[in-house]
Design a protein around this motif. Structure first.
Motif, PDB file in Angstrom:
ATOM      1  N   ILE A 323       0.862  -1.179   0.000  1.00 37.55           N
ATOM      2  CA  ILE A 323       0.000   0.000   0.000  1.00 37.55           C
ATOM      3  C   ILE A 323       0.893   1.223   0.000  1.00 37.55           C
ATOM      4  O   ILE A 323       1.655   1.451   0.944  1.00 37.55           O
ATOM      5  CB  ILE A 323      -0.950   0.015   1.216  1.00 37.55           C
ATOM      6  N   GLU A 324       0.816   2.017  -1.058  1.00 35.06           N
ATOM      7  CA  GLU A 324       1.686   3.182  -1.208  1.00 35.06           C
ATOM      8  C   GLU A 324       1.094   4.396  -0.503  1.00 35.06           C
ATOM      9  O   GLU A 324      -0.062   4.752  -0.719  1.00 35.06           O
ATOM     10  CB  GLU A 324       1.902   3.494  -2.688  1.00 35.06           C
ATOM     11  N   CYS A 325       1.898   5.023   0.322  1.00 32.38           N
ATOM     12  CA  CYS A 325       1.484   6.225   1.051  1.00 32.38           C
ATOM     13  C   CYS A 325       0.145   6.017   1.742  1.00 32.38           C
ATOM     14  O   CYS A 325      -0.754   6.863   1.681  1.00 32.38           O
ATOM     15  CB  CYS A 325       1.407   7.431   0.109  1.00 32.38           C
ATOM     16  N   GLY A 326       0.007   4.870   2.398  1.00 33.86           N
ATOM     17  CA  GLY A 326      -1.261   4.592   3.030  1.00 33.86           C
ATOM     18  C   GLY A 326      -1.211   3.417   3.976  1.00 33.86           C
ATOM     19  O   GLY A 326      -0.150   2.865   4.277  1.00 33.86           O
ATOM     20  N   THR A 327      -2.390   3.020   4.444  1.00 33.97           N
ATOM     21  CA  THR A 327      -2.512   1.945   5.417  1.00 33.97           C
ATOM     22  C   THR A 327      -3.761   1.126   5.124  1.00 33.97           C
ATOM     23  O   THR A 327      -4.677   1.592   4.442  1.00 33.97           O
ATOM     24  CB  THR A 327      -2.577   2.516   6.839  1.00 33.97           C
ATOM     25  N   SER A 328      -3.784  -0.087   5.645  1.00 35.82           N
ATOM     26  CA  SER A 328      -4.945  -0.956   5.491  1.00 35.82           C
ATOM     27  C   SER A 328      -6.110  -0.409   6.308  1.00 35.82           C
ATOM     28  O   SER A 328      -5.918   0.265   7.327  1.00 35.82           O
ATOM     29  CB  SER A 328      -4.588  -2.365   5.960  1.00 35.82           C
ATOM     30  N   ASN A 329      -7.313  -0.722   5.873  1.00 31.81           N
ATOM     31  CA  ASN A 329      -8.490  -0.274   6.612  1.00 31.81           C
ATOM     32  C   ASN A 329      -8.763  -1.122   7.846  1.00 31.81           C
ATOM     33  O   ASN A 329      -9.469  -0.696   8.751  1.00 31.81           O
ATOM     34  CB  ASN A 329      -9.733  -0.306   5.706  1.00 31.81           C
ATOM     35  N   ASP A 330      -8.208  -2.334   7.850  1.00 35.21           N
ATOM     36  CA  ASP A 330      -8.472  -3.234   8.965  1.00 35.21           C
ATOM     37  C   ASP A 330      -7.326  -4.222   9.085  1.00 35.21           C
ATOM     38  O   ASP A 330      -6.376  -4.191   8.291  1.00 35.21           O
ATOM     39  CB  ASP A 330      -9.798  -3.977   8.750  1.00 35.21           C
ATOM     40  N   ILE A 331      -7.417  -5.123  10.043  1.00 36.09           N
ATOM     41  CA  ILE A 331      -6.392  -6.160  10.207  1.00 36.09           C
ATOM     42  C   ILE A 331      -6.413  -7.067   8.989  1.00 36.09           C
ATOM     43  O   ILE A 331      -7.470  -7.568   8.578  1.00 36.09           O
ATOM     44  CB  ILE A 331      -6.662  -6.978  11.483  1.00 36.09           C
ATOM     45  N   ASN A 332      -5.266  -7.261   8.393  1.00 41.64           N
ATOM     46  CA  ASN A 332      -5.139  -8.127   7.234  1.00 41.64           C
ATOM     47  C   ASN A 332      -4.485  -9.431   7.683  1.00 41.64           C
ATOM     48  O   ASN A 332      -3.381  -9.405   8.224  1.00 41.64           O
ATOM     49  CB  ASN A 332      -4.275  -7.445   6.162  1.00 41.64           C
ATOM     50  N   PRO A 333      -5.129 -10.576   7.485  1.00 37.52           N
ATOM     51  CA  PRO A 333      -4.524 -11.836   7.931  1.00 37.52           C
ATOM     52  C   PRO A 333      -3.239 -12.180   7.189  1.00 37.52           C
ATOM     53  O   PRO A 333      -2.395 -12.913   7.707  1.00 37.52           O
ATOM     54  CB  PRO A 333      -5.617 -12.874   7.647  1.00 37.52           C
ATOM     55  N   LYS A 334      -3.076 -11.636   5.996  1.00 39.31           N
ATOM     56  CA  LYS A 334      -1.869 -11.880   5.199  1.00 39.31           C
ATOM     57  C   LYS A 334      -0.879 -10.738   5.388  1.00 39.31           C
ATOM     58  O   LYS A 334      -1.282  -9.577   5.533  1.00 39.31           O
ATOM     59  CB  LYS A 334      -2.266 -11.971   3.720  1.00 39.31           C
ATOM     60  N   PRO A 335       0.425 -11.040   5.405  1.00 40.80           N
ATOM     61  CA  PRO A 335       1.410  -9.961   5.545  1.00 40.80           C
ATOM     62  C   PRO A 335       1.253  -8.890   4.468  1.00 40.80           C
ATOM     63  O   PRO A 335       0.985  -9.197   3.305  1.00 40.80           O
ATOM     64  CB  PRO A 335       2.748 -10.691   5.384  1.00 40.80           C
ATOM     65  N   TRP A 336       1.394  -7.650   4.867  1.00 43.44           N
ATOM     66  CA  TRP A 336       1.297  -6.538   3.926  1.00 43.44           C
ATOM     67  C   TRP A 336       2.279  -5.463   4.368  1.00 43.44           C
ATOM     68  O   TRP A 336       2.914  -5.560   5.412  1.00 43.44           O
ATOM     69  CB  TRP A 336      -0.125  -5.991   3.843  1.00 43.44           C
TER      70      TRP A 336
END
Length: 543
Positions: A323-336
């Motif tokens: 994710i460029e210049c950002g963050t996930s909206n929630d917990i992601n079970p897969k590495p990110w």
């Protein structure tokens, strides 16, 4: 048959047997080697993301190259220096006029002259790697090739590289040696799959002015370089062929060369991580083939796949989501991975606008970690290869905070929820204009480019993020002030059903008074804390 003949007959027979046996072994080895060359589907079938990556939580990236050399002109200098009008791409608005002042007209002094002027004369990979490790980074990535198609390594298949031109050194190779010296997993980034369209302005000309209609240097040929500094080099190998001459055969050959260049990159430098820019595998199957080679190389070396591939590739479980210049909206079970940089342009420029400081970087790290992600922070080196004073000041503060709170960061895992008292910015936004409020809501719903910057409203004083390790819950108070804070997620009858809390401590060991009811956990935030940035608390009993 006499004894002499019998002796030579026996020797001859033995030689034939040895030769035959050798051929059988060679064929078997060859067959074995072919059998072991697995497909991408086979390699990723039982793939597990390695612990060195999933436990790192924080890495450093040097997005640095020939485009760092000009003083001003934005992050896409190489493209925008050929554009009198860049339209809405404001981060490159000054590249053309600045290039005229610093280098001359792009019909004669083009981007190739920028590359030649880049010397990286103060580059010290050992010193940089030592510093990054001391500030708490657990892996390192260097830019290997940007959209400019210039290889920052000793490339067999691209003569326009940093060993032949400019710095006259193997930048990727030098950093790899330093990474191994300091036991840092080593990654490379490639941004090269869009260069055909990205370089199109280099084949244009001025639309106005005294040199209107004079072709830019993208139109030059190898013959034009005779007697000049780039004698023997073909501009078409840097900029691509002029659009009118790009036959299907030429494009096919270009993609084959792209694969060879990148296979050499991941194998010769034995990289631990490959990061792709853009969306999807570069060129489709060619990009996937390079990832296959990366995994294959790691498997042969380690007996299992210890390498990582990352990019904006959402439909492949073996790729780290980026994710460029950002963050996930929630917990992601897969590495990110969330990638950010201090300014708006990625490459250092004197006229850059700083979008991050130590506070916002630390807040981003807490948020990304709480959602099962790693934060990869780009460092914008000066063209000389050294750190600027303003950049180092930010990194010093980030490093100090990371080292104080490392137990809550490294090898951490998410909790049931990533935070509490969420959307505090929106709750406090009653005095924000409606248009700005809608923009904040939209930003909160997106992922790519949804980062909070120095211009964003501050978090509420009670908004927190969580991580866990073993039986400990860590609470990151993003914008702490002295006083009490209440966390409904840690109430005994909340949906998260936490256990009865036994203790709350700051990371320096100081015990904190608290009370836990059915509705919430309340504890005191002291005036004196280990850092002026996000305050981290160790909570026992909740898990």
């Amino acid at each position: 048959m006499n004894k002499r003949h019998s002796f030579f007959y026996a020797i001859n027979s033995r030689l034939k047997s040895v030769v035959y046996l050798s051929l059988v072994i060679l064929c078997a080895v060859d067959a074995y080697g072919q059998e072991k060359e697995k497909s991408w589907t086979e390699l990723k079938q039982n793939y597990e993301f390695p612990a060195w990556y999933t436990e790192a939580r924080f890495g450093i990236w040097l997005h640095w190259g020939g485009q760092s050399q000009p003083d001003n002109g934005g992050g896409w200098y190489a493209r925008h220096m050929y554009m009198q009008d860049v339209g809405g791409q404001t981060f490159g608005k000054d590249a053309y006029p600045d290039h005229l002042k610093q280098y001359g007209h792009p019909s004669k002094s083009g981007y190739k002259e920028v590359l030649q002027s880049w010397k990286a004369e103060k580059l010290n990979p050992d010193a940089l790697m030592k510093y990054f490790k001391e500030m708490g980074a657990k892996y390192f990535m260097i830019l290997a090739v940007h959209h400019d198609h210039f290889d920052d390594f000793n490339s067999t298949y691209q003569k326009w590289n940093s060993v032949n031109i400019g710095p006259k050194r193997d930048i990727v190779g030098d950093f790899r040696k330093s990474a191994r010296k300091y036991n840092m997993p080593f990654g490379v980034s490639s941004h090269d799959d869009r260069y055909l369209s990205w370089w199109l302005p280099a084949f244009g000309s001025d639309s106005s002015g005294p040199l209107k209609g004079v072709p830019y240097d993208g139109n030059l040929t190898k013959e034009d370089g005779k007697g000049l500094w780039w004698d023997g080099l073909d501009p078409a190998d840097l900029y691509g062929m002029p659009p009118a001459k790009r036959t299907p055969e030429w494009i096919s050959d270009m993609k084959k060369t792209w694969v060879l260049r990148h296979k050499e990159l991941v194998t010769k430098y034995d990289v631990d991580m490959l990061w792709y820019d853009g969306y999807g595998f570069p060129y489709g199957e060619p990009g996937k083939e390079v990832c296959r080679t990366l995994f294959e190389n790691s498997l042969k070396k380690n007996g299992k796949i210890m390498a990582v591939a990352a990019g904006k590739i959402s439909d492949d479980d073996a790729i780290v989501k980026d994710i460029e210049c950002g963050t996930s909206n929630d917990i992601n079970p897969k590495p990110w991975q969330g990638i950010i940089t201090t300014s708006s342009g990625w490459f250092y420029k004197k006229d850059r606008e700083m979008v991050h400081n130590a506070r916002t970087i630390i807040e981003m790290m807490a948020d990304v970690n709480s959602k099962n992600g790693n934060l990869l922070l780009n460092v914008e080196l000066l063209p000389t290869g050294s750190l600027s004073a303003d950049e180092k000041a930010i990194l010093d503060e980030v490093g100090a905070w990371v080292n104080k709170n490392s137990a809550a960061i490294y090898a951490s895992k998410p909790w049931k929820v990533y935070g509490d008292n969420l959307n505090s910015i929106l709750k406090r936004a009653t005095n924000i204009a409606n248009a700005d409020l809608e923009a904040l809501k939209k930003q909160a719903e997106s992922e790519q480019f949804n980062q909070r910057t120095v211009k964003s409203p501050p978090y509420g004083n009670d908004e927190v993020r969580f991580t866990t390790k073993g039986n400990i819950l860590y609470v990151f108070v993003l914008n702490p002030i002295e006083g009490e804070i209440g966390l409904p997620a840690l109430g005994l009858k909340s949906q998260q059903l936490p256990g009865k809390i036994k203790s709350v401590k700051m990371m320096d060991g100081k015990r904190i008074t608290f009370r836990q009811t059915d509705e919430k956990l309340t504890f005191s935030i002291p005036a004196v804390r280990p850092s002026k940035y996000a305050a981290v608390f160790e909570v026992k009993g909740a898990l």
